[in-house]
Design a protein around this motif. Structure first.
Motif, mmCIF file in Angstrom:
data_model
loop_
_atom_site.group_PDB
_atom_site.id
_atom_site.type_symbol
_atom_site.label_atom_id
_atom_site.label_comp_id
_atom_site.label_asym_id
_atom_site.label_seq_id
_atom_site.Cartn_x
_atom_site.Cartn_y
_atom_site.Cartn_z
ATOM 1 N N PHE A 54 36.926 96.255 -15.798
ATOM 2 C CA PHE A 54 36.256 94.992 -15.482
ATOM 3 C C PHE A 54 35.297 94.562 -16.586
ATOM 4 O O PHE A 54 34.865 93.403 -16.624
ATOM 5 N N VAL A 55 34.996 95.488 -17.526
ATOM 6 C CA VAL A 55 34.056 95.148 -18.594
ATOM 7 C C VAL A 55 34.558 93.967 -19.430
ATOM 8 O O VAL A 55 33.770 93.246 -20.041
ATOM 9 N N ARG A 56 35.875 93.741 -19.437
ATOM 10 C CA ARG A 56 36.420 92.588 -20.164
ATOM 11 C C ARG A 56 35.861 91.279 -19.591
ATOM 12 O O ARG A 56 35.493 90.368 -20.334
ATOM 13 N N VAL A 57 35.834 91.190 -18.266
ATOM 14 C CA VAL A 57 35.303 89.979 -17.630
ATOM 15 C C VAL A 57 33.792 89.893 -17.833
ATOM 16 O O VAL A 57 33.241 88.801 -18.031
ATOM 17 N N VAL A 58 33.125 91.039 -17.794
ATOM 18 C CA VAL A 58 31.675 91.050 -18.012
ATOM 19 C C VAL A 58 31.344 90.496 -19.390
ATOM 20 O O VAL A 58 30.379 89.731 -19.566
ATOM 21 N N ALA A 59 32.140 90.874 -20.399
ATOM 22 C CA ALA A 59 31.906 90.362 -21.759
ATOM 23 C C ALA A 59 32.029 88.843 -21.796
ATOM 24 O O ALA A 59 31.205 88.153 -22.432
ATOM 25 N N LEU A 60 33.046 88.291 -21.115
ATOM 26 C CA LEU A 60 33.206 86.834 -21.079
ATOM 27 C C LEU A 60 32.018 86.169 -20.388
ATOM 28 O O LEU A 60 31.469 85.170 -20.882
ATOM 29 N N LEU A 61 31.603 86.729 -19.249
ATOM 30 C CA LEU A 61 30.478 86.140 -18.513
ATOM 31 C C LEU A 61 29.194 86.210 -19.335
ATOM 32 O O LEU A 61 28.376 85.271 -19.326
ATOM 33 N N ALA A 62 29.007 87.294 -20.090
ATOM 34 C CA ALA A 62 27.807 87.430 -20.920
ATOM 35 C C ALA A 62 27.779 86.365 -22.026
ATOM 36 O O ALA A 62 26.740 85.748 -22.293
ATOM 37 N N VAL A 63 28.930 86.134 -22.656
ATOM 38 C CA VAL A 63 28.981 85.117 -23.718
ATOM 39 C C VAL A 63 28.730 83.729 -23.143
ATOM 40 O O VAL A 63 27.997 82.916 -23.730
ATOM 41 N N LEU A 64 29.314 83.442 -21.973
ATOM 42 C CA LEU A 64 29.105 82.123 -21.363
ATOM 43 C C LEU A 64 27.649 81.923 -20.962
ATOM 44 O O LEU A 64 27.102 80.825 -21.089
ATOM 45 N N ALA A 65 27.006 82.991 -20.488
ATOM 46 C CA ALA A 65 25.595 82.875 -20.103
ATOM 47 C C ALA A 65 24.719 82.604 -21.326
ATOM 48 O O ALA A 65 23.733 81.859 -21.242
#
Length: 645
Positions: A331-342
């Motif tokens: 799930f860290v892949r999605v976390v990375a995307l959410l972090a960049v968007l934030a």
């Protein structure tokens, strides 16, 4: 030994094995050609900035001045003329670019397109503005072919060189003493270079993803072959070298083919109108070093991507041979995307264009990183809720190999990101007052009434039906009814030189730069989306065919078990369209979110239309590309016997 064995295995793979190699070669060729186009766009804007730099004077230090330079914009038939005034302060001043010598006072040099227009139109509409034409400018003086430019020689103490002009660079440049005519890139050329960088990021990231995926085409067939070699005694080093040799050789051939395709397409690309015209063909060719860099980088990228996918073959060749399901993604892949968007709004607030480009690229890459994980999740949901054999097969396939399914839809999904980003940035149009045009020219203090009288006399002598009035410090020529282009240009010519160094302009003329920017943004949007769709459709078509080759034994066994071909085809379509609907919609939302910090005003109708058109084209392109591989599916399922590889 590795090269010889690699070549033997490639040839021994049979006709369908070679088809996989040709698919990889084609994918790399498409990627290279479009990558060269993205690089060439930046090179071309740099070349344009250098071509126009001589018109953007740099003030000389005290005592170093050799000439005085000023510029302004004139207009004819809704086209812009760049007028450059030059005055020598001493003998032997070097000639400006495109001129054989420095212009003498009173004479004018015209660009080829303007000279032709002077010959075509009556003198009262254009030619009278330039009564003493000395010659024609060379291409070195022009920003693009067909540009309208006039270079006029002046005395240093002429009114045109001493009168006060506007400091707004959109209107022109006031007289400046210069030490040379080298100049510096103008403000608008720098703005276009920034837009070119952003457009390149939007084009290059999907290309890199597609180029990397090219190394993974027919990966299952190759992995099984390499795993068999490992089980009979090949060392990990030999497997890696064979993989690199196969991938790099095919990619190098594809890169060379892509370079040839790009070279053949350059004359067509030169016709794309930006800043009012097309391009010099020479400006679109990247230098030898850039070309060599691309031809080296593309095979290296493909080789690295191929090696990165060898981990399972090297660590667990028996698992590959037994076709065990690889471990799930985290799930860290999605976390990375959410972090960049934030962090995206903070990264793009008041920072340089380089940071904006990096932030945009990160968002793009993280979307590609999270894609396979989301596809796996979609597969599990599809398999659990399936009510028929086709959705069940599609869901199981998505769970079994989400990376492969993502490769099929990633092109269109990433194009959705581009469409979402550009859709909100597609501005509307400037709104005028709706009345008949009026020519206006600002008068020096204390001269407005005198100049208004002169304007009446000039317009009457030219036979232009217009009244003249004074509004504050401005002389305004108001036409009786809607004037035609001929009448308007006759009035411009009659009023030329009324106020030295200033051009009579209409409201449309004053908005022309903004209108041009909007038009160029729209053209750039269409170009970027066209490139993205080419990548997306090529990716969908090639990966769909590659997927059929990878799974031909599974398809063949299903056919032997009695599964109708139509069910297999429906499962294949569902395997593509279900994740495409989810990921394409998600990518559009992510792109729109990233565009929010750059929005000017509200969402425009053109932007919404662009988005809807992109969604329709994306789905249509993927369905069409997938349909092209149906004959291949029928072929591989007609003979499920084991293959030599």
């Amino acid at each position: 030994m590795n090269l010889d064995l690699t070549w033997r295995l490639l040839r021994g793979g049979g006709r369908k094995g070679l088809l996989g190699t040709w698919l990889t070669l084609g994918a790399v060729a498409v990627s290279t050609a479009l990558l060269l186009f993205a690089v060439a766009a930046n090179v071309a804007f740099d070349a344009r900035a250098e071509r126009g730099a001589w018109r953007n004077p740099v003030p000389a230090a005290a005592g170093d001045a050799v000439a005085v330079e000023a510029s302004r914009f004139d207009y004819v038939r809704d086209r812009t003329i760049t007028v450059v005034d030059l005055a020598a302060l001493k003998e032997g001043v070097p000639a400006p670019p495109g001129l054989p010598r420095f212009p003498r006072p009173g004479e004018t040099w015209l660009s080829p397109a303007l000279a032709e227009l002077v010959r075509e139109l009556p003198a009262a509409e254009l030619g009278a503005r330039y009564p003493k034409v000395a010659g024609t400018l060379g291409d070195e003086a022009l920003v693009f072919p067909g540009e309208l430019v006039a270079v006029t020689g002046q005395e240093p103490d002429a009114p045109a060189m001493t009168a006060r002009r506007s400091d707004d660079w959109i209107v022109g440049k006031p007289p400046v003493k210069v030490a040379s005519l080298a100049g510096t890139p103008s403000e608008d050329s720098e703005a276009y270079k920034v837009l070119a960088v952003i457009a390149s990021v939007l084009m290059v990231v999907p290309l890199l993803v597609f180029g990397g995926a090219a190394a993974r085409l027919t990966v299952a067939r190759r992995d099984r072959r390499l795993a068999a070699l490992r089980l009979v005694g090949a060392t990990p080093g030999q497997v890696v070298r064979m993989t690199v040799a196969e991938a790099v050789l095919v990619a190098l051939a594809g890169a060379l083919a892509g370079a040839v395709v790009f070279a053949l397409a350059v004359p067509l690309l030169a016709g794309i109108p930006i800043q009012g015209g097309g391009w010099f063909v020479a400006d679109l060719f990247p230098g030898a070093l850039v070309l060599a860099g691309v031809l080296v980088a593309v095979p290296l990228l493909v080789g690295l991507s191929a090696v990165a996918g060898l981990r399972r073959v090297v660590v667990s060749p028996l698992g590959v041979a037994k076709r065990e399901t690889p471990p799930g993604m985290r799930f860290v892949r999605v976390v990375a995307l959410l972090a960049v968007l934030a962090a995206f709004p903070m990264l793009t607030r008041g920072t340089s264009v380089a940071i904006v480009a990096v932030a945009l690229g990160l968002a793009f890459l993280c979307l590609n990183l999270a894609g396979p994980w989301v596809v796996g999740l979609i597969g599990r949901i599809t398999a659990r809720t399936a009510r028929g054999p086709a959705p069940l097969l599609a869901g199981r396939r998505l769970v079994d190999d989400p990376r492969s399914a993502w490769r099929t839809v990633s092109g269109v999904a990433l194009t959705g990101f581009v469409a979402g980003f550009l859709g909100l940035l597609s501005p509307g149009a400037f709104a005028g007052d709706g009345g008949p045009p009026q020519l206006r020219v600002l008068a020096p203090a204390g001269q407005v009434e005198q100049l208004a009288g002169q304007a009446r006399e000039r317009l009457a002598a030219a036979g232009v039906p217009a009244g003249v009035k004074v509004v504050k410090q401005t002389v305004v020529a108001a036409f009786q009814g809607e004037p035609g282009a001929e009448t308007l240009d006759r009035a411009r010519t009659a009023l030329a030189g009324l106020v030295p160094g200033r051009t009579p302009t209409t409201e449309d003329d004053e908005q022309r730069f903004g209108v041009q920017i909007l038009a160029d943004v729209r053209v750039g949007t269409v170009v970027v989306l066209a490139v993205s769709f080419l990548v997306a459709i090529a990716s969908a078509g090639i990966t769909a065919a590659s997927s059929v080759l990878d799974r031909r034994q599974t398809y063949g066994l299903l056919r032997l078990a009695g599964t109708p071909l139509e069910v297999l085809d429906r499962a294949r379509r569902a395997e593509t369209l279900i994740p495409l609907a989810v990921m394409g919609g998600g990518a559009i939302l992510v792109g729109a979110f990233c565009a929010t910090p750059f929005m000017i005003g509200g969402v425009s109708t053109a932007g919404v239309v662009t988005l809807v058109a992109c969604v329709a084209l994306g789905f249509g392109g993927v369905i069409g590309a997938g349909a092209l591989s149906r004959p291949l599916l029928r072929s591989v399922t007609s003979d499920p016997a084991p293959r030599p590889d």
